[in-house]
Design a protein around this motif. Sequence first.
Motif, mmCIF file in Angstrom:
data_model
loop_
_atom_site.group_PDB
_atom_site.id
_atom_site.type_symbol
_atom_site.label_atom_id
_atom_site.label_comp_id
_atom_site.label_asym_id
_atom_site.label_seq_id
_atom_site.Cartn_x
_atom_site.Cartn_y
_atom_site.Cartn_z
ATOM 1 N N ARG A 1 91.158 6.301 59.484
ATOM 2 C CA ARG A 1 92.192 6.972 58.594
ATOM 3 C C ARG A 1 91.810 6.287 57.130
ATOM 4 N NH1 ARG A 1 96.812 6.566 61.039
ATOM 5 N NH2 ARG A 1 97.560 4.926 59.621
ATOM 6 N N LEU A 2 91.724 6.951 55.990
ATOM 7 C CA LEU A 2 91.654 6.636 54.854
ATOM 8 C C LEU A 2 92.493 7.145 54.054
ATOM 9 C CD1 LEU A 2 90.105 5.061 52.683
ATOM 10 C CD2 LEU A 2 88.661 7.160 52.317
ATOM 11 N N GLU A 3 93.604 5.927 53.071
ATOM 12 C CA GLU A 3 94.690 6.464 52.288
ATOM 13 C C GLU A 3 94.416 5.788 51.171
ATOM 14 O OE1 GLU A 3 97.969 7.083 55.399
ATOM 15 O OE2 GLU A 3 97.158 5.287 55.772
ATOM 16 N N THR A 4 94.975 6.088 50.166
ATOM 17 C CA THR A 4 94.872 5.291 48.801
ATOM 18 C C THR A 4 96.389 5.064 48.527
ATOM 19 O OG1 THR A 4 94.963 7.423 47.523
ATOM 20 C CG2 THR A 4 92.730 6.315 48.018
ATOM 21 N N GLU A 5 96.705 4.022 48.002
ATOM 22 C CA GLU A 5 98.055 3.735 47.423
ATOM 23 C C GLU A 5 97.781 2.909 46.032
ATOM 24 O OE1 GLU A 5 101.856 0.922 48.774
ATOM 25 O OE2 GLU A 5 100.639 2.193 50.190
ATOM 26 N N GLY A 6 97.893 3.699 44.900
ATOM 27 C CA GLY A 6 97.290 3.329 43.658
ATOM 28 C C GLY A 6 96.030 2.933 43.466
ATOM 29 N N LYS A 7 95.607 1.577 43.110
ATOM 30 C CA LYS A 7 94.212 0.971 43.166
ATOM 31 C C LYS A 7 93.672 0.755 44.282
ATOM 32 C CE LYS A 7 94.539 0.494 38.301
ATOM 33 N NZ LYS A 7 94.515 -0.519 37.263
ATOM 34 N N VAL A 8 94.562 0.518 45.799
ATOM 35 C CA VAL A 8 94.210 0.032 46.827
ATOM 36 C C VAL A 8 93.792 1.297 47.855
ATOM 37 C CG1 VAL A 8 94.921 -1.293 48.661
ATOM 38 C CG2 VAL A 8 95.601 -1.788 46.333
ATOM 39 N N SER A 9 92.939 1.081 48.511
ATOM 40 C CA SER A 9 92.381 2.059 49.594
ATOM 41 C C SER A 9 92.521 1.432 50.826
ATOM 42 C CB SER A 9 90.945 2.355 49.805
ATOM 43 O OG SER A 9 90.623 3.511 48.779
ATOM 44 N N ILE A 10 93.360 1.998 51.800
ATOM 45 C CA ILE A 10 93.650 1.295 53.105
ATOM 46 C C ILE A 10 92.944 2.230 54.190
ATOM 47 C CG2 ILE A 10 95.504 0.836 54.641
ATOM 48 C CD1 ILE A 10 97.675 1.133 52.198
ATOM 49 N N VAL A 11 92.142 1.585 54.900
ATOM 50 C CA VAL A 11 91.288 1.815 56.041
ATOM 51 C C VAL A 11 91.736 1.331 57.325
ATOM 52 C CG1 VAL A 11 88.934 1.826 57.004
ATOM 53 C CG2 VAL A 11 88.974 2.050 54.596
ATOM 54 N N THR A 12 92.198 2.454 58.110
ATOM 55 C CA THR A 12 92.977 2.101 59.357
ATOM 56 C C THR A 12 92.223 2.696 60.743
ATOM 57 O OG1 THR A 12 95.144 2.439 58.174
ATOM 58 C CG2 THR A 12 95.160 2.342 60.611
ATOM 59 N N LEU A 13 92.054 1.724 61.594
ATOM 60 C CA LEU A 13 91.082 2.168 62.762
ATOM 61 C C LEU A 13 92.466 2.581 63.411
ATOM 62 C CD1 LEU A 13 89.493 -1.319 63.568
ATOM 63 C CD2 LEU A 13 88.505 1.086 63.060
ATOM 64 N N ASN A 14 92.148 4.211 64.043
ATOM 65 C CA ASN A 14 93.458 5.168 64.443
ATOM 66 C C ASN A 14 92.924 5.333 65.720
ATOM 67 O OD1 ASN A 14 95.464 6.388 64.347
ATOM 68 N ND2 ASN A 14 94.565 8.194 63.583
ATOM 69 N N ARG A 15 92.758 4.299 66.948
ATOM 70 C CA ARG A 15 92.750 4.563 68.173
ATOM 71 C C ARG A 15 93.607 3.801 68.908
ATOM 72 N NH1 ARG A 15 87.200 3.616 70.711
ATOM 73 N NH2 ARG A 15 87.987 5.584 72.113
ATOM 74 N N PRO A 16 94.885 3.976 68.635
ATOM 75 C CA PRO A 16 95.661 3.011 69.307
ATOM 76 C C PRO A 16 95.925 3.009 70.669
ATOM 77 C CG PRO A 16 97.069 4.985 68.414
ATOM 78 C CD PRO A 16 95.521 4.882 67.750
ATOM 79 N N HIS A 17 95.588 4.093 71.212
ATOM 80 C CA HIS A 17 95.325 4.483 72.801
ATOM 81 C C HIS A 17 94.431 3.394 73.604
ATOM 82 C CE1 HIS A 17 92.609 7.138 71.186
ATOM 83 N NE2 HIS A 17 91.953 7.007 72.369
ATOM 84 N N ARG A 18 93.434 3.096 72.459
ATOM 85 C CA ARG A 18 92.276 2.119 73.077
ATOM 86 C C ARG A 18 92.575 0.652 72.495
ATOM 87 N NH1 ARG A 18 90.954 1.866 77.186
ATOM 88 N NH2 ARG A 18 88.996 1.054 76.863
ATOM 89 N N ARG A 19 93.615 0.483 71.828
ATOM 90 C CA ARG A 19 93.840 -0.651 70.846
ATOM 91 C C ARG A 19 92.783 -0.635 69.813
ATOM 92 N NH1 ARG A 19 96.718 -5.498 74.997
ATOM 93 N NH2 ARG A 19 98.060 -3.904 75.804
ATOM 94 N N ASN A 20 92.393 0.378 69.466
ATOM 95 C CA ASN A 20 91.577 0.623 68.196
ATOM 96 C C ASN A 20 90.089 -0.184 68.461
ATOM 97 O OD1 ASN A 20 93.574 1.761 66.420
ATOM 98 N ND2 ASN A 20 94.594 -0.338 66.298
ATOM 99 N N ALA A 21 89.860 -0.073 69.764
ATOM 100 C CA ALA A 21 88.438 -0.593 70.301
ATOM 101 C C ALA A 21 87.442 0.437 69.576
ATOM 102 C CB ALA A 21 88.099 -0.294 71.901
ATOM 103 N N ILE A 22 86.432 -0.125 69.093
ATOM 104 C CA ILE A 22 85.217 0.599 68.433
ATOM 105 C C ILE A 22 84.133 1.043 69.520
ATOM 106 C CG2 ILE A 22 83.195 0.606 66.902
ATOM 107 C CD1 ILE A 22 85.278 -1.614 65.457
ATOM 108 N N ASP A 23 83.997 2.311 69.811
ATOM 109 C CA ASP A 23 82.888 3.083 70.471
ATOM 110 C C ASP A 23 81.808 3.450 69.681
ATOM 111 O OD1 ASP A 23 83.742 5.311 69.137
ATOM 112 O OD2 ASP A 23 84.598 6.510 70.862
ATOM 113 N N PHE A 24 80.837 3.991 69.899
ATOM 114 C CA PHE A 24 79.621 4.370 69.336
ATOM 115 C C PHE A 24 79.810 5.001 67.766
ATOM 116 C CE2 PHE A 24 75.464 6.259 68.576
ATOM 117 C CZ PHE A 24 74.289 5.217 68.690
#
Length: 266
Positions: free
Chosen positions: A11-34
């Motif tokens: 997930r990508l969100e912006t707050e003012g001049k800050v971009s917040i990038v969030t790994l959004n797979r909480p069901h897998r504790r945000n593990a990174i697949d391919f």
Amino acid sequence: MTSDTPSPAVRLETEGKVSIVTLNRPHRRNAIDFDTNYLLAATLKQADVDPATRVIVLTGEGVGFCAGGDVKNMVGSTSFGPADRPYVYTPGRDLIKAFLRLEKPIIAMVNGAAAGLGATIALMSDIVVMADEAIIGDVHVKVGLAAGDGGAAIWPLLIGPSRAKEFLLTGRMLRGEEAERIGLISASVPLSGLRQHVMELAEEMAALPPYAVMATKSAINRALEVAVTNVLDTSLAYEHLSMATKDHQRALEARATGVPAEYDGR
């Protein structure tokens, strides 16, 4: 706050001049697949070229930061990715290189466990702030893998070879306060104040002349990139080879069943 969602996994969100990038797979504790590997790199690059963005914050949804590579489907597999994709270690290499080559500063906001690849992407960020309660560590050896996704490169740069070997060769995890004490991360704060601390830091940097901030980061990262490049391809190749070992499969089965395994080096 505005939102742009290239994928439910990142997930990508912006707050003012800050971009917040969030790994959004909480069901897998945000593990990174391919696929998430590619999406994370693409999303970071998207934030980096956004003219409105001056600082990037990287975090995880839910109680964890990132559990590392998604090992759920590794049992019985000897490939880095799906069989129909002829890659050995290009995805992992490209993700790590993205952290080193992006121009805007990245602050890792480690809200929960950061393990394996999760620890690497946190430590490859420019500044790492952990919750006191969070834990971090490279656990590759515990699943029979060489520490190939950048851990063998970044840990020695941050805390020296001897201390790095202690953690990489045991797969031991450490809490935020200890990570700060040994210089692995920048700061450890209570979870309740983590976001406020990180956003204040991000806003402090975002208020400075942007070219000066980006150029300073880029200059420092040239030296880091040389050091990481010297190790990364070799360690990725070792990791790929270790995926084909019986000990790796035994470790995964032991993890799934809770029954300790015995290893014979094959």
